[in-house]
Design a protein around this motif. Structure first.
Motif, mmCIF file in Angstrom:
data_model
loop_
_atom_site.group_PDB
_atom_site.id
_atom_site.type_symbol
_atom_site.label_atom_id
_atom_site.label_comp_id
_atom_site.label_asym_id
_atom_site.label_seq_id
_atom_site.Cartn_x
_atom_site.Cartn_y
_atom_site.Cartn_z
ATOM 1 N N VAL A 45 84.376 -69.241 44.495
ATOM 2 C CA VAL A 45 84.003 -69.804 43.011
ATOM 3 C C VAL A 45 84.710 -70.311 42.077
ATOM 4 C CG1 VAL A 45 83.336 -68.214 40.947
ATOM 5 C CG2 VAL A 45 83.428 -67.871 42.748
ATOM 6 N N GLY A 46 85.535 -70.562 41.768
ATOM 7 C CA GLY A 46 87.327 -71.562 40.851
ATOM 8 C C GLY A 46 86.663 -73.209 41.795
ATOM 9 N N MET A 48 83.835 -74.016 43.323
ATOM 10 C CA MET A 48 82.727 -74.602 43.425
ATOM 11 C C MET A 48 82.644 -75.028 41.935
ATOM 12 S SD MET A 48 79.353 -73.098 43.984
ATOM 13 C CE MET A 48 79.732 -71.977 42.374
ATOM 14 N N ALA A 49 83.087 -74.185 40.446
ATOM 15 C CA ALA A 49 83.734 -74.489 39.277
ATOM 16 C C ALA A 49 84.116 -75.926 38.955
ATOM 17 C CB ALA A 49 83.970 -73.581 38.211
ATOM 18 N N ALA A 50 85.246 -76.159 39.536
ATOM 19 C CA ALA A 50 85.790 -77.221 39.499
ATOM 20 C C ALA A 50 84.928 -78.706 40.111
ATOM 21 C CB ALA A 50 87.260 -77.330 40.349
ATOM 22 N N VAL A 52 81.901 -78.666 40.393
ATOM 23 C CA VAL A 52 80.824 -79.085 39.246
ATOM 24 C C VAL A 52 80.679 -79.291 38.547
ATOM 25 C CG1 VAL A 52 79.068 -77.051 38.274
ATOM 26 C CG2 VAL A 52 79.483 -77.242 40.444
ATOM 27 N N PHE A 53 82.172 -79.506 37.822
ATOM 28 C CA PHE A 53 82.613 -79.847 36.773
ATOM 29 C C PHE A 53 82.899 -81.495 36.747
ATOM 30 C CE2 PHE A 53 86.273 -80.914 34.392
ATOM 31 C CZ PHE A 53 85.720 -80.826 32.214
#
Length: 70
Positions: A45-46, A48-50, A52-53
């Motif tokens: 999850v982290g 993927m968040a990085a 996307v950012f």
């Protein structure tokens, strides 16, 4: 020319077939495993968040100044 585009040889196909068979058979043979720790579940999850950012952050164009002179 027929041997120009061969993505897998016989050994590669044999390895892929063995990997596929092990992915089909091993879950039926092995006992069920306990769930992983919660911190390991947050890693994808982290990540993927990085990503996307980084995908939606604006590009830094301050250092890419081009001056045209005639």
């Amino acid at each position: 020319m027929s041997g120009c585009f061969r993505p897998f040889g016989f050994g590669g196909l044999l390895l892929l077939a063995a990997l596929t068979a092990s992915m089909l058979v091993l879950p039926l043979v092995l006992p069920p495993l306990p769930p992983p720790p919660l911190m390991l579940l947050f890693f994808p999850v982290g990540l993927m968040a990085a990503l996307v950012f980084l995908a939606f952050s604006p590009a830094e164009t301050v250092g890419n100044v081009v001056v045209h002179t005639l």
